[in-house]
Design an enzyme around this catalytic site. Sequence first.
Site, PDB file in Angstrom:
ATOM      1  N   GLY A 266       0.803  -1.205   0.000  1.00 14.58           N
ATOM      2  CA  GLY A 266       0.000   0.000   0.000  1.00 14.58           C
ATOM      3  C   GLY A 266       0.838   1.257   0.000  1.00 14.58           C
ATOM      4  O   GLY A 266       1.962   1.277  -0.522  1.00 14.58           O
ATOM      5  N   HIS A 267       0.307   2.304   0.603  1.00 14.39           N
ATOM      6  CA  HIS A 267       0.947   3.618   0.601  1.00 14.39           C
ATOM      7  C   HIS A 267       2.295   3.578   1.320  1.00 14.39           C
ATOM      8  O   HIS A 267       3.314   3.985   0.769  1.00 14.39           O
ATOM      9  CB  HIS A 267       0.005   4.619   1.275  1.00 14.39           C
ATOM     10  CG  HIS A 267       0.434   6.044   1.219  1.00 14.39           C
ATOM     11  ND1 HIS A 267       0.596   6.729   0.049  1.00 14.39           N
ATOM     12  CD2 HIS A 267       0.717   6.921   2.221  1.00 14.39           C
ATOM     13  CE1 HIS A 267       0.956   7.983   0.312  1.00 14.39           C
ATOM     14  NE2 HIS A 267       1.047   8.120   1.620  1.00 14.39           N
ATOM     15  N   PHE A 268       2.291   3.080   2.547  1.00 15.96           N
ATOM     16  CA  PHE A 268       3.531   2.999   3.324  1.00 15.96           C
ATOM     17  C   PHE A 268       4.218   1.655   3.060  1.00 15.96           C
ATOM     18  O   PHE A 268       4.273   0.770   3.903  1.00 15.96           O
ATOM     19  CB  PHE A 268       3.252   3.206   4.815  1.00 15.96           C
ATOM     20  CG  PHE A 268       3.047   4.647   5.181  1.00 15.96           C
ATOM     21  CD1 PHE A 268       4.130   5.502   5.302  1.00 15.96           C
ATOM     22  CD2 PHE A 268       1.781   5.154   5.387  1.00 15.96           C
ATOM     23  CE1 PHE A 268       3.959   6.838   5.623  1.00 15.96           C
ATOM     24  CE2 PHE A 268       1.589   6.488   5.718  1.00 15.96           C
ATOM     25  CZ  PHE A 268       2.680   7.330   5.837  1.00 15.96           C
TER      26      PHE A 268
END
Length: 292
Positions: A266-268
């Site tokens: 995902g994003h992180f």
Amino acid sequence: MATPNITTYHTQTVGNVDVFYRAAGPVDAPAILLLHGFPSSSHMFRNLIPQLAGQYRVIAPDFPGFGSTVAPPRGEYDYTFDNLAQTIDEFTAAIGLEKFAIYVFDYGAPVGFRIATAHPERITAIISQNGNAYKEGLTDGWNPIRAYWENDTQKNRDALRSLLTRPTTEFQYTHGAPEDRQHHISPDAINHDQAILDRDAEIQLDLFGNYKTNVTSYPQWQAYLRTHQPPVLAIWGKNDPFFGPAGAEAFKRDVPQAKVELLDAGHFTLETHSIEVAEHIGEFLSTINARK
């Protein structure tokens, strides 16, 4: 005597800002500047830094308004991406970084691309981890912020306050992360980031509004890429709800030799895939150094 791959912690005064930064690796090794994103700080690189420090000088500053960097309040310091980039640009000069690769993530991309565009001779490579420079990389997750760009009203500004709450912060960490790696996500990272958001919501809302200047700067950054052809590694979490994989693939349009890696993250991405990211970076930079 310091051990090269042990992270040390420092502060460098730049104008009226005390920039906090993490450092590791031999001071005479090739340098990598790690530029963090929203709503984190150099803390997001805590796992990556030791993996890179054996071969590289690694520097990771906190932007004004984030982490442990001490900056003046709103009204004394304008929280815009132009100013963040200027502060970090002056920071690199102050600590003697003359040539370096940049790792850009989220907010780190507009900071890093401003520096690269101003000083192309300093940039040895670009590692983009969900660090966007193309309109097609912006997903529908930006729609509430787009509404604020298009109509700068108090109502639209206030509508963004939900993006600063703990449920949203948790969502940024967990959405798109594989089920078998959810337990890799540190609650300390979420607590750290939420504490940043809780300090001064108005700074964050200012930056939400000012992000539109990044989108209008995309053509300039793309021209820099076409003209200077820096080595590019776009290594993205393909499940990012804010920066879609089309943004990674778009780098090939301006830098045909760009290397694109899409991870099931995902994003992180570094929370769940720091080992894979470090391996790709090591291979990428080793190939570049071998050509010299």
